[in-house]
Design a protein around this motif. Structure first.
Motif, PDB file in Angstrom:
ATOM      1  N   ASP A 344       0.832  -1.203   0.000  1.00  0.00           N
ATOM      2  CA  ASP A 344       0.000   0.000   0.000  1.00  0.00           C
ATOM      3  C   ASP A 344       0.863   1.247   0.000  1.00  0.00           C
ATOM      4  N   GLU A 345       1.943   1.239   0.760  1.00  0.00           N
ATOM      5  CA  GLU A 345       2.828   2.404   0.810  1.00  0.00           C
ATOM      6  C   GLU A 345       3.499   2.631  -0.543  1.00  0.00           C
ATOM      7  N   ALA A 346       3.914   1.544  -1.210  1.00  0.00           N
ATOM      8  CA  ALA A 346       4.560   1.685  -2.516  1.00  0.00           C
ATOM      9  C   ALA A 346       3.592   2.220  -3.561  1.00  0.00           C
ATOM     10  N   THR A 347       2.365   1.715  -3.601  1.00  0.00           N
ATOM     11  CA  THR A 347       1.382   2.225  -4.566  1.00  0.00           C
ATOM     12  C   THR A 347       0.957   3.645  -4.232  1.00  0.00           C
ATOM     13  N   SER A 348       0.934   3.995  -2.954  1.00  0.00           N
ATOM     14  CA  SER A 348       0.585   5.373  -2.568  1.00  0.00           C
ATOM     15  C   SER A 348       1.645   6.351  -3.046  1.00  0.00           C
ATOM     16  N   LEU A 349       2.911   5.973  -2.927  1.00  0.00           N
ATOM     17  CA  LEU A 349       3.987   6.838  -3.417  1.00  0.00           C
ATOM     18  C   LEU A 349       3.937   6.950  -4.936  1.00  0.00           C
ATOM     19  N   LEU A 350       3.616   5.840  -5.618  1.00  0.00           N
ATOM     20  CA  LEU A 350       3.491   5.893  -7.074  1.00  0.00           C
ATOM     21  C   LEU A 350       2.327   6.785  -7.487  1.00  0.00           C
ATOM     22  N   ALA A 351       1.214   6.726  -6.755  1.00  0.00           N
ATOM     23  CA  ALA A 351       0.079   7.604  -7.057  1.00  0.00           C
ATOM     24  C   ALA A 351       0.463   9.068  -6.908  1.00  0.00           C
ATOM     25  N   ALA A 352       1.236   9.385  -5.884  1.00  0.00           N
ATOM     26  CA  ALA A 352       1.676  10.768  -5.701  1.00  0.00           C
ATOM     27  C   ALA A 352       2.572  11.211  -6.854  1.00  0.00           C
ATOM     28  N   ARG A 353       3.403  10.304  -7.372  1.00  0.00           N
ATOM     29  CA  ARG A 353       4.263  10.653  -8.502  1.00  0.00           C
ATOM     30  C   ARG A 353       3.442  10.865  -9.766  1.00  0.00           C
ATOM     31  N   LEU A 354       2.478   9.974 -10.010  1.00  0.00           N
ATOM     32  CA  LEU A 354       1.719  10.040 -11.256  1.00  0.00           C
ATOM     33  C   LEU A 354       0.764  11.217 -11.284  1.00  0.00           C
ATOM     34  N   PHE A 355       0.094  11.476 -10.177  1.00  0.00           N
ATOM     35  CA  PHE A 355      -0.976  12.468 -10.171  1.00  0.00           C
ATOM     36  C   PHE A 355      -0.541  13.839  -9.674  1.00  0.00           C
ATOM     37  N   GLY A 357       3.312  14.567  -9.321  1.00  0.00           N
ATOM     38  CA  GLY A 357       4.678  14.841  -9.717  1.00  0.00           C
ATOM     39  C   GLY A 357       5.652  14.919  -8.564  1.00  0.00           C
ATOM     40  N   GLY A 358       5.373  14.201  -7.497  1.00  0.00           N
ATOM     41  CA  GLY A 358       6.275  14.210  -6.360  1.00  0.00           C
ATOM     42  C   GLY A 358       7.534  13.413  -6.622  1.00  0.00           C
ATOM     43  N   PRO A 359       8.522  13.540  -5.739  1.00  0.00           N
ATOM     44  CA  PRO A 359       9.768  12.782  -5.902  1.00  0.00           C
ATOM     45  C   PRO A 359       9.526  11.281  -5.819  1.00  0.00           C
ATOM     46  N   ALA A 360      10.508  10.528  -6.310  1.00  0.00           N
ATOM     47  CA  ALA A 360      10.382   9.071  -6.316  1.00  0.00           C
ATOM     48  C   ALA A 360      10.653   8.462  -4.958  1.00  0.00           C
ATOM     49  N   GLU A 361      11.302   9.190  -4.068  1.00  0.00           N
ATOM     50  CA  GLU A 361      11.625   8.673  -2.753  1.00  0.00           C
ATOM     51  C   GLU A 361      11.264   9.706  -1.701  1.00  0.00           C
TER      52      GLU A 361
END
Length: 644
Positions: A344-355, A357-361
């Motif tokens: 869940d944490e990994a997909t949440s970070l990916l959602a923040a990047r996709l929607f 434009g947040g950093p990858a880490e």
């Protein structure tokens, strides 16, 4: 789904498979015609040379024709070879996903394999998750994608596609519902294994990737010119096979859907209702709850778990969704994962990047936040940041009693108080001529600001780069300077609010430009590191990192920020100021509404009647409804509030 008719499953499946194969052959015929055109000059040259050897084509004219055709054939063959190499080597687009190894989700892999056995189709090569409410099969047989793919285990074919599952489905759906929803998708691996369909898909994906080659950064002018030529040829071929490719995919979907009717067909009808409900809850969670946190530099670490709370709240409010929450007693599909929290944490970070434009880490300015900390870490900080920005703009506008021509300026408290905001927005409108005379007579900065704010947009000029906007530009800006609120052609009811809204728009544009510049710089750095790692990986065999970029540059691929007018921005900031005053001077607390985002809780109940009263102040300059609400809730607007 195509082909779900409820009758003639075998006939429908056979029809869908045959239609897909025939369309695949049509796509391959386009490739064959292109190849035929490429070798046609060479064939003509061979005929001319054969005629010369046999004595049929002799003379200086035939010799000249042989030389011309030979040169043309060599040039065409070189161009065709270049196009073929680019199409074969171009990296097709791949959906950013969170890869799931079999050790991370053994039960999920077992469910998918059992489903493939029941459908009598090949099992997918791997499973990946995406922060979206959809599921599909994705071809990742290209060598650039094969190195990044997490293998599903022994026995999986290298040519099998990857099963991409929407992560909200795992948390909201039950195991039986997930199996029913995935059945038509997994059934698509059968037609995908056909050689003609696989070859047609590879050809179309290669053309699509070749079209994007001219936009690759780092190309020198000569290579970029050649890439544009290849891109034009690829576009022509894509237009020729576009219709056949679309019909081929419809046939594959029809064949898979018909085959899947034999597996949990009754459950699938009920599960499709959950798909629509999950999409509605996921959209509200992203736009109303996650987006404010992303703007504050925090990303919710449990978005998928939050969608369950959002959908449960939706079930409680909406009678159409009544009874859906009763399913929560059954086993959720996320139990098929070994560590649901980490996924869940990994997909949440990916959602923040996709929607967004947040950093990858995660980092100091980009840290996760738990739902229990959301009211204090996000809601309260958002309100106080907006309140601080509002008072910064008021300071830039030179708010004083003279700015209002002496009317309404008495009794205005100094400092960041709500009274200061109310007094400014409820000031009687000042005529442009009066404001100009006051500016000439007193040389008052505040009067000049209001005069400039009431001028026509064409009488002002602003810098093209928002990152270089000065405080003077901020003070004299209106909505029309940024194209915000341009649809409001009627005469402004509250000129003070219009000036304040325009200044807020400019300040927010400057902050957004600075944020995008930081994101772009980070993306370029990551891309350079990826190229270096990819070159090193060719020798060491290591896996290079993936750099995801959007259609017009770096992330986000799918921005969620809707265009907001200057009045909407001003209303949000005034509401934030009211909430800060309520928290500091009354017994109010910041809260989280799963469907509407940040909420003000007064006595444990959400203050749902605050919005219309703020709009009355912003749009009409009428402070009385808001003052009545403040008096009823015990808020003291004259007290300074704590800012960030």
């Amino acid at each position: 789904m195509y082909g779900v008719s409820g009758t003639g499953s075998v006939v429908g499946e056979e029809w869908g498979a045959r239609a897909a194969r025939s369309r695949a052959l049509a796509v391959l015929r386009v490739r064959g015609r292109a190849l035929g055109l490429a070798v046609l000059p060479a064939a003509v040259a061979v005929v001319l040379y054969a005629g010369g050897v046999t004595g049929h084509f002799t003379g200086s004219g035939w010799d000249a024709a042989r030389w011309v055709v030979t040169v043309l054939a060599v040039l065409v063959l070189l161009a065709a070879t270049a196009v073929a190499l680019v199409v074969a080597r171009a990296r097709p687009a791949a959906t950013p996903t969170v890869e799931l190894s079999e050790t991370a989700a053994p039960d999920l892999y077992r469910l998918v394999r059992d489903l493939a056995d029941r459908l009598d189709v090949p099992a997918p090569a791997a499973i990946a998750l995406t922060p979206d409410c959809d599921s599909w099969l994705e071809d990742r047989t290209h060598r650039a994608h094969r190195a990044l793919r997490t293998p599903g285990g022994e026995g999986e074919g290298e040519g099998a596609p990857v099963l991409v599952i929407g992560s909200p489905f795992l948390w909201w759906m039950r195991v039986g519902e997930l199996r029913a929803v995935l059945a038509p998708v997994v059934a698509g691996t059968g037609p995908a294994a056909h050689p003609d369909i696989a070859a047609a898909r590879r050809f179309v994906r290669g053309l699509d990737a070749a079209v994007a080659v001219p936009g690759t950064p780092g190309l020198d002018p000569v290579r970029r010119l050649g890439a544009h030529g290849v891109g034009q040829v690829a576009r022509v071929l894509l237009r020729a096979c576009r219709g056949h490719a679309a019909e081929m995919e419809r046939g594959v979907a029809a064949a898979g859907s018909e085959r899947a009717q034999a597996v949990d067909y009754g459950v699938r009808i009920v599960a499709q209702e959950q798909v629509g409900l999950a999409y509605a809850g996921w959209d509200r969670l992203l736009t109303r709850v996650a987006l404010p946190a992303w703007r504050m530099g925090r990303w919710p670490a449990k978005l998928d778990a939050g969608v369950v709370s959002a959908l449960t709240e939706l079930s409680r409010r909406d009678r159409l969704a009544d009874g859906f929450s009763s399913r929560l007693g059954e086993r959720p599909a996320c139990d098929l994962l070994e560590e649901p929290g980490a996924v869940d944490e990994a997909t949440s970070l990916l959602a923040a990047r996709l929607f967004h434009g947040g950093p990858a880490e995660a980092g100091p300015d980009w840290s996760p936040v738990e739902w229990s900390q959301y009211p204090e870490e996000v809601v309260d900080r958002k309100w106080r940041t907006d309140a601080a920005r509002l008072h910064q703009v008021l300071d830039g506008l030179g708010l004083a009693a003279s700015a209002a021509g002496g009317g309404g300026g008495e009794g205005v408290a100094d400092g960041p108080t709500l009274t200061r905001v109310i007094a400014h927005l409820s000031t009687e409108p000042t005529k442009p001529a009066d404001a100009a005379s006051d500016a000439d007579a007193d040389a008052d900065a505040g009067g000049a600001v209001l005069e400039a704010a009431q001028m026509a947009p064409q009488e002002r000029a602003f810098p093209a780069d928002d990152a270089h906007i000065t405080d003077a530009d901020l003070a004299t800006a209106t909505d029309s300077d940024l194209g915000i609120g341009a649809e409001d052609d009627e005469e402004a009811v509250n000129p003070a609010a219009e000036a304040l809204a325009g200044a807020l728009s400019v300040l927010l544009a400057r902050e957004e430009a600075a944020r995008e510049a930081r994101v772009a710089a980070g993306a370029l750095t990551a891309e350079a590191a990826a190229r270096s790692a990819e070159k090193d990986g060719r020798h060491s065999g290591s896996t290079p990192p993936v750099v995801v970029s959007g259609p017009d540059g770096p992330l986000p691929l799918f921005p969620l920020q809707p265009p907001r007018s200057g009045r909407d921005l001003l209303a949000d900031h005034v509401t934030a100021m009211v909430c800060c005053a309520a928290v500091d001077t009354a017994e109010a607390t910041p809260g989280l509404d799963w469907l509407d985002g940040p909420a003000l809780l007064v006595g444990g109940e959400r203050a749902a009647d605050l919005g219309p009263r703020v709009l009355a102040l912003v749009e009409d300059g009428d402070p009385e409804p808001l003052r009545v609400w403040l008096a009823r809730t015990g808020v003291r607007p004259e007290k300074p509030v704590r800012l960030v």
